[in-house]
Design an enzyme around this catalytic site. Structure first.
Site, PDB file in Angstrom:
ATOM      1  CB  ILE A 197      -7.133  -7.053   7.595  1.00  0.00           C
ATOM      2  CG1 ILE A 197      -6.597  -7.276   9.017  1.00  0.00           C
ATOM      3  CG2 ILE A 197      -6.965  -8.321   6.767  1.00  0.00           C
ATOM      4  CD1 ILE A 197      -5.209  -7.809   9.129  1.00  0.00           C
ATOM      5  CB  SER A 233      -8.781  -5.283  -2.693  1.00  0.00           C
ATOM      6  OG  SER A 233      -9.415  -4.034  -2.919  1.00  0.00           O
ATOM      7  CB  SER A 234     -13.169  -7.840  -4.199  1.00  0.00           C
ATOM      8  OG  SER A 234     -13.057  -7.791  -2.799  1.00  0.00           O
ATOM      9  CD  GLU A 235     -13.349  -4.893  -0.849  1.00  0.00           C
ATOM     10  OE1 GLU A 235     -12.157  -5.257  -1.020  1.00  0.00           O
ATOM     11  OE2 GLU A 235     -14.234  -5.679  -0.449  1.00  0.00           O
ATOM     12  CD1 TRP A 292       7.210   6.468  -3.108  1.00  0.00           C
ATOM     13  CD2 TRP A 292       6.688   6.789  -5.265  1.00  0.00           C
ATOM     14  NE1 TRP A 292       8.388   6.455  -3.829  1.00  0.00           N
ATOM     15  CE2 TRP A 292       8.094   6.649  -5.161  1.00  0.00           C
ATOM     16  CE3 TRP A 292       6.124   6.992  -6.526  1.00  0.00           C
ATOM     17  CZ2 TRP A 292       8.937   6.715  -6.262  1.00  0.00           C
ATOM     18  CZ3 TRP A 292       6.958   7.056  -7.632  1.00  0.00           C
ATOM     19  CH2 TRP A 292       8.355   6.920  -7.492  1.00  0.00           C
ATOM     20  NE  ARG A 307      -2.676  -1.308   4.551  1.00  0.00           N
ATOM     21  CZ  ARG A 307      -3.942  -1.346   4.207  1.00  0.00           C
ATOM     22  NH1 ARG A 307      -4.760  -2.221   4.768  1.00  0.00           N
ATOM     23  NH2 ARG A 307      -4.415  -0.521   3.308  1.00  0.00           N
ATOM     24  NE  ARG A 348      -4.650   6.805  -6.800  1.00  0.00           N
ATOM     25  CZ  ARG A 348      -4.462   6.553  -5.512  1.00  0.00           C
ATOM     26  NH1 ARG A 348      -4.255   7.540  -4.662  1.00  0.00           N
ATOM     27  NH2 ARG A 348      -4.519   5.316  -5.071  1.00  0.00           N
ATOM     28  CG  LEU A 394       9.121 -17.041  -3.978  1.00  0.00           C
ATOM     29  CD1 LEU A 394       8.865 -17.054  -2.470  1.00  0.00           C
ATOM     30  CD2 LEU A 394       9.668 -15.670  -4.402  1.00  0.00           C
ATOM     31  CG  ASP A 445      -2.054   0.986   1.114  1.00  0.00           C
ATOM     32  OD1 ASP A 445      -2.403   1.365  -0.028  1.00  0.00           O
ATOM     33  OD2 ASP A 445      -2.591   1.405   2.150  1.00  0.00           O
ATOM     34  N   GLY A 480      -0.215   5.483  -4.390  1.00  0.00           N
ATOM     35  CA  GLY A 480      -0.843   6.752  -4.740  1.00  0.00           C
ATOM     36  C   GLY A 480      -0.196   7.912  -3.997  1.00  0.00           C
ATOM     37  CG  HIS A 538      -0.753   2.175  -9.313  1.00  0.00           C
ATOM     38  ND1 HIS A 538      -0.916   1.782  -8.002  1.00  0.00           N
ATOM     39  CD2 HIS A 538      -1.851   2.921  -9.617  1.00  0.00           C
ATOM     40  CE1 HIS A 538      -2.065   2.279  -7.543  1.00  0.00           C
ATOM     41  NE2 HIS A 538      -2.639   2.978  -8.497  1.00  0.00           N
TER      42      HIS A 538
END
Ligand code: IPE
Ligand code: IPE
Ligand code: MG
Length: 249
Positions: free
Chosen positions: A192, A62-64, A22, A185, A30, A128, A17, A20, A34
């Protein structure tokens, strides 16, 4: 794969996170944040390879996040596609097994195709396992597990009384990996945000104000050093911890 020393997490889960903010600090769009964030992904992958951390789950979208302005979502999709196009083969060459969790149906066809292609590459002994959570929501993950179990009950393959933590856990994403030992995070928020809800039940949580694109080895060293100092009790009292901790899930 040999077991890593106990002080190292077997599975690291990360909310990347701060992209934006940054960019905002630099008076840039933004999207630029990314792009810088994608470079930080390389940093953490290299770090896990160098330290022998065998599993890394990154929250990429995320789904949001689908509800962000169309322009930003579009830019993220283009970036995601570009990263898949440029990195998948190199990751395989470096013995990194790529996987995805989350709802894919909303992603553009070109991305879904790349995801499927990446997953077709199955490495016999990856150094990994890199899981990208894209279109992922922890609640949706729990809901799909419930739906899957309900279907099994309906088909007569499972009795309701057999549904317990083990059967639910087995129907969740990442059931085949150890639960995350350490959650990181970046970006200063202490939440979360609908990431791995079930899987984080006993994960050690670590937060930093560092913005994701500024991630470097020193930040990760600090997280691991803190993790190594923690006492994971899993509900027990300290005196009981001389014996191995119980498996939790
Ligand atoms: C995380 O950075 C990346 C995604 C959610 C895709 P943000 O875009 O949330 O950055 P901030 O939190 O606005 O700084
Ligand atoms: C969480 O970050 C999702 C990802 C990093 C992919 P957000 O920026 O979307 O979370 P909130 O909105 O601050 O909770
Ligand atoms: Mg954010």
């Amino acid at each position: 794969m040999s077991a890593p020393p106990p002080a190292l997490p077997r599975h690291l889960a990360v909310i990347m996170d701060g992209n934006g903010r940054w960019a905002k600090q630099r008076q840039r769009p933004r999207t630029l944040g990314h792009r810088a964030g994608a470079r930080a992904v390389r940093t953490i992958v290299e770090y896990c390879l160098a330290r022998g951390i065998p599993a890394l789950t990154l929250f990429a979208f995320s789904s949001e996040n689908w509800n962000r302005p169309e322009e930003e979502v579009g830019a993220l999709m283009r970036l995601f596609l570009r990263v898949l196009e440029s990195e998948v083969e190199e990751l395989a060459r470096r013995q990194v097994q790529l996987r995805f969790i989350g709802e894919r149906s909303r992603f553009p066809e070109a991305i879904r195709r790349r995801m499927a292609e990446a997953e077709r590459i199955q490495l016999p002994a990856p150094r990994l396992t890199l899981v990208l959570a894209a279109g992922y929501g922890g609640r949706a993950d729990i809901a799909q597990a419930a739906r899957r179990l309900a279907e099994q009950v309906q088909a007569g393959r499972l009795r309701p009384e057999d549904i317990d933590e083990a059967t639910v856990g087995a129907a969740m994403s990442l059931a085949d990996l150890p639960p995350p030992d350490l959650f990181i995070r970046t970006g200063g928020e202490h939440r979360i945000s609908n990431f791995l809800l079930w899987q984080l039940a006993y994960t050690e949580l670590w937060f930093t104000d560092v913005l994701w694109p500024d991630l470097d080895e020193a930040v990760l060293d600090a997280a691991l050093a803190d993790y190594a100092r923690r006492e994971r009790r899993f509900g027990l009292v300290p005196e009981q911890l001389a014996s191995p901790a119980p498996e939790t899930r």
